[in-house]
Design a protein around this motif. Structure first.
Motif, PDB file in Angstrom:
ATOM      1  N   ASN A   1       0.960  -1.189  -0.084  1.00 18.58           N
ATOM      2  CA  ASN A   1      -0.127   0.102   0.076  1.00 18.58           C
ATOM      3  C   ASN A   1       0.765   1.232   0.165  1.00 18.58           C
ATOM      4  OD1 ASN A   1      -2.259  -1.560   0.048  1.00 18.58           O
ATOM      5  ND2 ASN A   1      -2.802  -1.354   2.156  1.00 18.58           N
ATOM      6  N   GLU A   2       0.369   2.179  -0.729  1.00 13.70           N
ATOM      7  CA  GLU A   2       1.193   3.686  -0.594  1.00 13.70           C
ATOM      8  C   GLU A   2       2.347   3.787  -1.145  1.00 13.70           C
ATOM      9  OE1 GLU A   2      -0.299   6.422   2.034  1.00 13.70           O
ATOM     10  OE2 GLU A   2      -1.998   5.160   3.001  1.00 13.70           O
ATOM     11  N   CYS A   3       2.807   2.855  -2.111  1.00  8.40           N
ATOM     12  CA  CYS A   3       4.101   2.704  -2.736  1.00  8.40           C
ATOM     13  C   CYS A   3       5.248   2.749  -1.522  1.00  8.40           C
ATOM     14  CB  CYS A   3       4.600   3.809  -3.515  1.00  8.40           C
ATOM     15  SG  CYS A   3       3.239   4.206  -4.811  1.00  8.40           S
ATOM     16  N   GLY A   4       4.666   1.727  -0.293  1.00 11.31           N
ATOM     17  CA  GLY A   4       5.714   1.522   0.528  1.00 11.31           C
ATOM     18  C   GLY A   4       6.892   1.038   0.230  1.00 11.31           C
ATOM     19  N   ALA A   5       7.896   1.055   1.136  1.00 12.74           N
ATOM     20  CA  ALA A   5       9.285   0.658   1.014  1.00 12.74           C
ATOM     21  C   ALA A   5       9.324  -1.023   0.829  1.00 12.74           C
ATOM     22  CB  ALA A   5      10.091   0.736   2.528  1.00 12.74           C
ATOM     23  N   GLY A   6      10.369  -1.313   0.404  1.00 15.93           N
ATOM     24  CA  GLY A   6      10.661  -2.713   0.112  1.00 15.93           C
ATOM     25  C   GLY A   6       9.828  -3.229  -1.413  1.00 15.93           C
ATOM     26  N   GLU A   7       9.519  -2.200  -1.938  1.00 13.06           N
ATOM     27  CA  GLU A   7       8.818  -2.612  -3.354  1.00 13.06           C
ATOM     28  C   GLU A   7       9.336  -1.735  -4.342  1.00 13.06           C
ATOM     29  OE1 GLU A   7       4.848  -4.672  -4.556  1.00 13.06           O
ATOM     30  OE2 GLU A   7       4.399  -2.680  -4.366  1.00 13.06           O
TER      31      GLU A   7
ATOM     32  N   ILE B   1      -2.230   1.547   6.364  1.00 10.81           N
ATOM     33  CA  ILE B   1      -0.674   1.220   6.682  1.00 10.81           C
ATOM     34  C   ILE B   1      -0.215   1.507   8.072  1.00 10.81           C
ATOM     35  CG2 ILE B   1       0.026   1.845   4.129  1.00 10.81           C
ATOM     36  CD1 ILE B   1       0.975   4.345   5.308  1.00 10.81           C
ATOM     37  N   LYS B   2       0.730   0.889   8.543  1.00 13.38           N
ATOM     38  CA  LYS B   2       1.163   1.205   9.967  1.00 13.38           C
ATOM     39  C   LYS B   2       2.114   2.337   9.813  1.00 13.38           C
ATOM     40  CE  LYS B   2      -0.218  -2.547  12.393  1.00 13.38           C
ATOM     41  NZ  LYS B   2      -1.407  -2.470  13.355  1.00 13.38           N
TER      42      LYS B   2
END
Length: 159
Positions: free
Chosen positions: A9-15, A108-109
């Motif tokens: 979600n939301e272009c988060g880290a790790g991708e 998201i967290k």
């Protein structure tokens, strides 16, 4: 045409950015990427939910075959891509469904707490021989039945 799938979600880290890739596999043992496509970034990463490619129409309706590809990009809706020249794919239309009362939120967290936004998540797309496009949403926004217009309709050779 190879379609990646966004998972975060939301272009988060790790991708990394999930896109559509066009490959020349004339020599099977040496496939070569010849181009790629992704919609304009805009504010899709901030809208909530996933942004990036997910699914392409797998049916080969004659009206669109070797002319248009339809690919879902989660919160960026469905995109119509002119693929007549796979070395230069070009967006010729798109549809982003509106959020409805039924649309679910995506979270998201942040600092250990859930931060949620309501976001459409265009999931799968199919076409039929009449030239209709069917788009379903995984966030309960529903099913949308579309008809191509404008530049996409011209590419398909539809009157």
């Amino acid at each position: 045409m190879i379609v990646d799938e966004a998972l975060v979600n939301e272009c988060g880290a790790g991708e990394s950015r999930q896109m559509v890739w066009f490959v020349d596999a004339t020599i099977e043992k040496q496939p070569m990427v010849v181009s790629s496509y992704t919609p304009p970034v805009g504010d899709f990463c901030e809208r909530g939910g996933r942004f990036g490619s997910h699914s392409s129409s797998e049916s080969m309706a004659p009206v669109f075959r070797n002319k248009l590809a339809f690919v879902t990009f989660f919160n960026a809706g469905v995109r119509a891509i002119d693929i007549r020249n796979p070395y230069r794919p070009k967006e010729v239309g798109y549809f982003i469904p509106p959020i409805t009362e039924a649309t679910d939120k995506r979270c998201i967290k942040v600092d250990g707490k859930d931060v949620c936004k309501i976001a459409i998540q265009s999931n799968n797309v199919e076409t039929d021989d009449r030239g209709y496009i069917y788009v379903v949403d995984r966030a309960n926004t529903g099913l949308h039945i579309l008809e191509v217009t404008g530049e996409a309709r011209a590419v398909a050779g539809m009157k």
